[in-house]
Design a protein around this motif. Structure first.
Motif, short mmCIF file in Angstrom:
data_model
loop_
_atom_site.label_atom_id
_atom_site.label_comp_id
_atom_site.label_asym_id
_atom_site.label_seq_id
_atom_site.Cartn_x
_atom_site.Cartn_y
_atom_site.Cartn_z
N ARG A 161 39.09 -19.53 90.13
CA ARG A 161 39.15 -21.10 90.12
C ARG A 161 40.64 -21.42 89.88
O ARG A 161 40.74 -22.61 90.30
N ASN A 162 41.41 -20.63 89.24
CA ASN A 162 42.95 -21.10 89.36
C ASN A 162 43.39 -21.24 90.52
O ASN A 162 44.30 -22.10 90.77
N ALA A 163 43.02 -20.26 91.50
CA ALA A 163 43.67 -20.38 92.84
C ALA A 163 43.14 -21.38 93.62
O ALA A 163 43.87 -22.14 94.36
N ALA A 164 41.66 -21.81 93.40
CA ALA A 164 41.14 -23.02 93.81
C ALA A 164 41.79 -24.33 93.61
O ALA A 164 41.85 -25.23 94.29
N PHE A 165 42.05 -24.15 92.30
CA PHE A 165 42.73 -25.67 91.70
C PHE A 165 44.21 -25.46 92.28
O PHE A 165 44.54 -26.75 92.93
N ALA A 213 42.95 -24.74 80.10
CA ALA A 213 42.79 -25.44 81.57
C ALA A 213 42.44 -23.99 82.35
O ALA A 213 43.75 -23.38 82.80
N PHE A 214 41.68 -23.73 82.84
CA PHE A 214 41.37 -22.58 83.82
C PHE A 214 42.00 -21.29 83.18
O PHE A 214 41.47 -20.87 81.88
N THR A 215 42.87 -20.57 83.70
CA THR A 215 43.48 -19.41 83.13
C THR A 215 44.44 -19.40 81.81
O THR A 215 44.85 -18.68 81.25
N PHE A 216 44.78 -21.07 81.71
CA PHE A 216 45.91 -21.20 80.77
C PHE A 216 45.27 -21.74 79.62
O PHE A 216 44.42 -22.48 79.62
N LYS A 217 45.80 -21.42 78.53
CA LYS A 217 45.66 -21.65 77.02
C LYS A 217 46.83 -22.05 76.30
O LYS A 217 47.83 -21.65 76.38
N GLY A 218 46.93 -22.95 75.31
CA GLY A 218 47.78 -23.19 74.41
C GLY A 218 47.30 -23.52 72.92
O GLY A 218 46.43 -23.98 72.59
N TRP A 219 48.45 -23.08 72.07
CA TRP A 219 48.14 -23.17 70.66
C TRP A 219 49.12 -23.72 70.13
O TRP A 219 50.29 -23.79 70.44
N VAL A 220 48.97 -24.28 68.59
CA VAL A 220 50.00 -24.73 68.01
C VAL A 220 49.65 -23.99 66.65
O VAL A 220 48.55 -23.77 66.13
#
Length: 224
Positions: A161-165, A213-220
């Motif tokens: 999915r990330n590659a398709a994006f 967002a697909f393979t990306f994640k973010g935390w605070v």
């Protein structure tokens, strides 16, 4: 994967990264919003993985009263950061190296974007611990990077999915598809649960997912 010393790769960093990281500019703005929840108007902010200067520029434009220390192991990427910063450069001090090259602080907040997925678990934990030591009590840390389950079918589905994006964003299809194998072979990616566990082990608390967002994640997270 991209070489951060190759002149062609460095010159195209901003455009390429915007194509492969969903909502990159919004990610930078979200980081600024999250830091501002606890950082004062004259805050001092640590930016680890600052090469390229994209988040530095975004944060400096959002908060003209903040001062920044940006750290990156690539001299070429730091030079690009100086160019990208332009008139915002006086707000920033750049340091070549890893977390050990960062000033001791104490800082009012920190970011580490698109960086931790390059580090194996032990080095990643050490890096988080060293960031923790440099923050004031209660200060925020914002992180974002590749983070997905290690189970083969699930991992491959998300990488596809990330590659398709990336291909939909203008990256050549063969190059986008080639990133799947490159990420699996070269990046010591952890699952989201493992990433949160490392943040806790490093001493952070109140850990919230804010970006997915697909393979990306973010935390605070916050220094306890």
């Amino acid at each position: 994967m991209t070489s951060f010393s190759d002149p062609t790769a460095v010159s195209g960093y901003a455009e390429r990264t915007a194509r492969i990281v969903p909502g990159l500019r919004d990610l930078h703005r979200m980081a600024g919003v999250l830091l501002a929840e606890r950082a004062p108007a004259d805050a001092r902010i640590l930016v680890l993985g600052a090469g390229g200067g994209l988040e530095l520029k975004a944060l400096a434009e959002m908060q003209p009263g903040w001062q920044f220390d940006g750290v990156d192991p690539s001299a070429e990427m730091l030079e690009l950061a100086r160019t990208i910063l332009g008139p915002m450069a006086p707000h920033v001090r750049l340091h070549e190296g890893n977390i050990d090259s960062a000033p001791k602080g104490p800082f009012d907040g920190a970011t580490c974007l698109l960086t931790l997925h390059f580090l194996p678990p032990a080095e990643r934990l050490k890096t988080l611990q060293q960031i923790h030591l440099r923050l004031k009590p209660g200060a925020s840390l914002v992180v974002a990077h590749h983070s997905f389950p290690g189970d083969d079918p699930v991992r491959d589905r998300w990488l596809s999915r990330n590659a398709a994006f990336a291909a939909a964003s203008g990256v050549p299809v063969r190059q986008a598809e080639g990133s799947i194998a490159a990420i699996k072979e070269r990046l010591p990616v952890l699952s989201p649960a493992q990433d949160v566990d490392l943040l806790r082990e490093a001493g952070f608390a109140d850990i919230d997912l804010f970006y997915c967002a697909f393979t990306f994640k973010g935390w605070v997270a916050h220094r306890a």
